[in-house]
Scaffold this motif. Structure first.
Motif, mmCIF file in Angstrom:
data_model
loop_
_atom_site.group_PDB
_atom_site.id
_atom_site.type_symbol
_atom_site.label_atom_id
_atom_site.label_comp_id
_atom_site.label_asym_id
_atom_site.label_seq_id
_atom_site.Cartn_x
_atom_site.Cartn_y
_atom_site.Cartn_z
ATOM 1 N N CYS A 22 0.825 -1.231 0.055
ATOM 2 C CA CYS A 22 0.050 0.002 0.056
ATOM 3 C C CYS A 22 0.918 1.216 0.032
ATOM 4 O O CYS A 22 1.846 1.352 0.660
ATOM 5 C CB CYS A 22 -0.928 0.033 1.297
ATOM 6 S SG CYS A 22 -1.908 -1.402 1.257
ATOM 7 N N VAL A 27 -5.009 5.261 -3.961
ATOM 8 C CA VAL A 27 -6.132 4.108 -3.824
ATOM 9 C C VAL A 27 -5.697 3.286 -5.073
ATOM 10 O O VAL A 27 -5.497 3.719 -6.110
ATOM 11 C CB VAL A 27 -7.265 4.996 -4.060
ATOM 12 C CG1 VAL A 27 -8.479 3.903 -4.042
ATOM 13 C CG2 VAL A 27 -7.698 5.925 -2.803
ATOM 14 N N SER A 28 -5.683 2.029 -4.719
ATOM 15 C CA SER A 28 -5.502 1.089 -5.838
ATOM 16 C C SER A 28 -6.440 -0.109 -5.562
ATOM 17 O O SER A 28 -6.863 -0.432 -4.658
ATOM 18 C CB SER A 28 -3.928 0.504 -5.750
ATOM 19 O OG SER A 28 -3.852 -0.170 -4.433
ATOM 20 N N SER A 29 -6.728 -1.034 -6.778
ATOM 21 C CA SER A 29 -7.226 -1.937 -6.989
ATOM 22 C C SER A 29 -6.715 -3.228 -7.413
ATOM 23 O O SER A 29 -5.684 -3.118 -8.253
ATOM 24 C CB SER A 29 -8.674 -1.650 -7.963
ATOM 25 O OG SER A 29 -9.400 -0.770 -7.463
ATOM 26 N N THR A 30 -7.191 -4.479 -6.605
ATOM 27 C CA THR A 30 -6.416 -5.756 -6.859
ATOM 28 C C THR A 30 -7.480 -6.728 -7.191
ATOM 29 O O THR A 30 -8.388 -6.907 -6.279
ATOM 30 C CB THR A 30 -5.157 -6.138 -5.914
ATOM 31 O OG1 THR A 30 -4.110 -4.888 -5.845
ATOM 32 C CG2 THR A 30 -4.700 -7.395 -6.482
ATOM 33 N N TYR A 31 -7.285 -7.425 -8.104
ATOM 34 C CA TYR A 31 -8.338 -8.264 -8.554
ATOM 35 C C TYR A 31 -7.543 -9.868 -8.378
ATOM 36 O O TYR A 31 -6.638 -10.055 -9.170
ATOM 37 C CB TYR A 31 -9.020 -8.274 -9.717
ATOM 38 C CG TYR A 31 -9.751 -6.902 -9.921
ATOM 39 C CD1 TYR A 31 -11.189 -6.910 -9.253
ATOM 40 C CD2 TYR A 31 -9.153 -5.854 -10.442
ATOM 41 C CE1 TYR A 31 -11.672 -5.663 -9.607
ATOM 42 C CE2 TYR A 31 -10.007 -4.698 -10.668
ATOM 43 C CZ TYR A 31 -11.187 -4.399 -10.051
ATOM 44 O OH TYR A 31 -11.846 -3.266 -10.176
ATOM 45 N N TRP A 55 -8.676 -0.578 3.996
ATOM 46 C CA TRP A 55 -8.878 -1.569 3.155
ATOM 47 C C TRP A 55 -10.403 -1.750 3.135
ATOM 48 O O TRP A 55 -11.102 -1.761 3.943
ATOM 49 C CB TRP A 55 -8.026 -2.638 3.283
ATOM 50 C CG TRP A 55 -8.242 -3.373 4.578
ATOM 51 C CD1 TRP A 55 -7.384 -2.951 5.675
ATOM 52 C CD2 TRP A 55 -9.064 -4.284 4.870
ATOM 53 N NE1 TRP A 55 -7.765 -3.886 6.743
ATOM 54 C CE2 TRP A 55 -8.846 -4.837 6.352
ATOM 55 C CE3 TRP A 55 -10.017 -5.136 4.221
ATOM 56 C CZ2 TRP A 55 -9.512 -5.685 6.809
ATOM 57 C CZ3 TRP A 55 -10.610 -5.933 4.817
ATOM 58 C CH2 TRP A 55 -10.429 -6.530 6.333
ATOM 59 N N THR A 58 -14.028 -7.650 -1.312
ATOM 60 C CA THR A 58 -15.583 -8.090 -1.687
ATOM 61 C C THR A 58 -15.261 -9.494 -2.164
ATOM 62 O O THR A 58 -14.121 -10.062 -2.844
ATOM 63 C CB THR A 58 -16.051 -7.348 -3.098
ATOM 64 O OG1 THR A 58 -16.136 -6.052 -2.538
ATOM 65 C CG2 THR A 58 -17.277 -8.061 -3.388
#
Length: 61
Positions: A22, A27-31, A55, A58
């Motif tokens: 982090c 702001v970041s997204s990880t899938y 954090w 989902t």
């Protein structure tokens, strides 16, 4: 504002975990997607992070 640090996501009982870095102020997204060979009737997703890291997660099937 998000804080700098590292969080770890753990998936049980499959024994998988992965760290995410982090960066403060970003702001970041990880899938991630898991494909299991055998269905599980139960599972747990855990997130471990310092209190400075904000954090959200989902989980779906």
């Amino acid at each position: 504002m998000p804080g700098q640090g590292k969080l770890t996501v753990t998936v049980s009982p499959v024994g998988m975990s992965f760290p995410l870095e982090c960066v403060a102020g970003e702001v970041s997204s990880t899938y991630n997607q898991l494909t299991l060979k055998h269905p599980r009737t139960q599972g747990t997703v855990s997130v471990t992070a310092p209190s400075t890291v904000r954090w959200a997660v989902t989980v779906g099937d």
